[in-house]
Design a protein around this motif. Structure first.
Motif, short mmCIF file in Angstrom:
data_model
loop_
_atom_site.label_atom_id
_atom_site.label_comp_id
_atom_site.label_asym_id
_atom_site.label_seq_id
_atom_site.Cartn_x
_atom_site.Cartn_y
_atom_site.Cartn_z
N PHE B 37 116.66 75.04 14.56
CA PHE B 37 116.13 73.92 15.34
C PHE B 37 115.57 72.85 14.41
N LYS B 38 114.85 73.31 13.39
CA LYS B 38 114.20 72.40 12.44
C LYS B 38 115.22 71.54 11.69
N PHE B 41 116.30 68.05 12.71
CA PHE B 41 115.38 66.92 12.58
C PHE B 41 115.07 66.58 11.13
N GLU B 42 115.97 66.96 10.26
CA GLU B 42 115.78 66.60 8.85
C GLU B 42 116.53 65.29 8.59
N LYS B 60 115.66 60.26 15.33
CA LYS B 60 114.28 60.66 15.00
C LYS B 60 113.32 60.41 16.16
N HIS B 61 113.47 59.26 16.80
CA HIS B 61 112.54 58.90 17.88
C HIS B 61 113.06 59.31 19.27
N LEU B 62 114.14 60.05 19.29
CA LEU B 62 114.69 60.62 20.52
C LEU B 62 114.97 59.55 21.59
N ASN B 132 110.05 56.21 29.34
CA ASN B 132 109.42 55.08 28.65
C ASN B 132 108.54 55.53 27.48
N LEU B 133 108.56 54.76 26.44
CA LEU B 133 107.76 55.07 25.25
C LEU B 133 106.41 54.36 25.34
N SER B 134 105.41 54.93 24.70
CA SER B 134 104.08 54.31 24.74
C SER B 134 104.05 53.13 23.75
N PRO B 135 103.09 52.19 23.91
CA PRO B 135 102.99 51.09 22.96
C PRO B 135 102.86 51.58 21.51
N THR B 136 102.15 52.69 21.31
CA THR B 136 102.00 53.24 19.95
C THR B 136 103.37 53.59 19.38
N GLU B 137 104.19 54.27 20.17
CA GLU B 137 105.51 54.67 19.70
C GLU B 137 106.38 53.46 19.39
N ILE B 140 105.30 51.82 16.15
CA ILE B 140 105.73 52.60 14.98
C ILE B 140 107.22 52.38 14.71
#
Lengths: 266, 157
Positions: B37-38, B41-42, B60-62, B132-137, B140
């Protein structure tokens, strides 16, 4: 300038709040200025562990923009300061967790360490807390469900760009089926920052009218020693701790008999 | 009651230690599964161009796709290589919204999927995702793109 560290596990029930509270106290014992923020706005319980359940102004009010952060800082044991989250469900839906970064920045100069007790999961509340912290300490138990969740939490923290400093392994019971420290470190590609043994005394320390975290109640207990070692590491000091040997049932029985005998002979 | 429970626990602990009755074993297959699984995401590979970079960022950000456009609607780059209609519609909607509500920072559009349009350093970022993504996401995400672009500008110069 204080350092903000979030304690993150992904899974619930691993001991985030317990470790955060005890770690804060252990750091305070090392003369550090500590502030602990309960960032779990939905399931807050740090206030219960540190006897602050009646705090009139909480993080909820600050995040709602209705109160100043300075009004939500309370005195805790050992000189630490606490910012509790509200227990009310009414305000929880309205709070803007995205504001946590500005809250942390406002108090950064007042403390050496600001510990952020993260909520469980990897949802937007957690993401906002991670974005507010300089560093992240992961927390897991030595079993595969906890490790699966902490791995996802680690990936989330990496996505947010949070600096991961290590992993703390909690609830170590010494069973054969436990995943070793080495395997956990290798899986997460992080140094093992601390190994904390399971002790029923931890749970019992919160089971009183006035709870008393174990680091204060019994600093020589193996759990407390492990926490103090983590605190020493965070402050950049290496110290030797003398551990109080835990007596088994049989040795306790013999010791009691022997002590009684000795008292009689004296 | 409490005493008998304590006695039972003590005897159990004693039996586990003395008779070695701990029947648990390390679930190696779980660890193998987590290692697999890991690996998904490399993201160690260094992207050669912005398309590769946006595609890496998408994984990475799905999210489903990321497009970068200028405020006039022209497409700068897209993770799916076909973000022209998204950039035109996105910039038109964003410019309209900005004129009506100047303080707005992010525009969220729900149309089967979520479209998030936001402005960062003279560029419009259009992110399509199932939730929906948050403003923080979003911030970034934009910072990462901006860093990549400015680094490549430096090396190009």
């Amino acid at each position: 300038m204080g350092k903000s560290i979030s304690i993150l596990s992904g899974k619930g029930g691993v001991g985030k709040t317990t470790i955060t509270a005890n770690l804060g106290l252990a750091l305070a014992k090392r003369n550090q200025k500590i502030c602990i923020i309960d960032t779990d706005v939905a399931m807050a319980n740090l206030s219960l562990m540190l006897n602050l359940q009646t705090a009139p102004i909480t993080l909820h009010d600050v995040l709602l923009g209705e109160s100043s952060i300075q009004d939500a800082i309370y005195d805790g044991p050992q000189g630490i300061k606490l910012i509790p989250s509200g227990l009310s469900l009414d305000s929880y839906r309205r709070v803007d967790v995205e504001r946590i970064s500005s809250v942390v920045n406002q108090i950064r100069n007042q403390f050496d360490f600001i510990l952020l007790d993260c909520p469980a999961g990897i949802e937007r509340n957690v993401i906002a807390v991670l974005a507010a912290s300089d560093e992240t300490l992961l927390l897991t138990s030595p079993d595969s469900p906890s490790i699966a969740d902490v791995l996802k939490a680690k990936l989330t923290a990496q996505r947010i760009g949070s600096k991961l400093i290590g992993v703390i392994i909690n609830n170590i019971r010494g069973e054969k089926g436990e995943i070793s420290k080495e395997d956990i470190g290798k899986m997460l590609e992080l140094p093992v920052y601390g190994a904390v043994p399971f002790d029923d005394e931890v749970r019992r320390s919160f089971m009183a009218e006035k709870s008393n975290p174990l680091v204060l109640k019994n600093p020589k207990n193996p759990f407390s020693i492990a926490i103090q070692k983590i605190a020493a590491k965070l402050t950049g000091v290496s110290v030797e701790f003398k551990e109080e040997k835990k007596e088994g049932f049989i040795s306790k029985l013999f010791n009691n008999l022997f002590k009684k005998k000795r008292k009689v002979t004296e | 009651m409490v005493l008998s429970l304590k006695l039972r626990n003590a005897l159990k602990k004693f039996a586990v230690k003395v008779l070695d009755v701990d029947e648990t074993s390390v679930p190696r297959n779980h660890l193998d599964l987590l290692n697999d699984f890991k690996k998904k995401f490399e993201f160690d590979e260094v992207p050669h161009n912005i398309e590769e970079f946006l595609d890496m960022l998408r994984k990475k950000h799905l999210v489903d796709s990321i497009s970068v456009a200028s405020t006039d609607g022209s497409l700068i780059s897209s993770s799916n290589g076909n973000g022209l209609s998204e950039s035109l519609t996105g910039s038109a909607l964003f410019n309209y919204l900005k004129s009506e509500m100047p303080k707005s920072e992010v525009m969220l559009i729900k149309e089967k999927d979520w479209f998030m349009v936001f402005f960062w350093k003279q560029k419009l970022f259009i992110v399509r995702s199932p939730s929906n993504l948050s403003p923080t996401e979003l911030t970034i995400l934009a910072k990462e793109i901006e860093e990549f672009v400015s680094q490549h500008k430096k090396t190009a110069n």
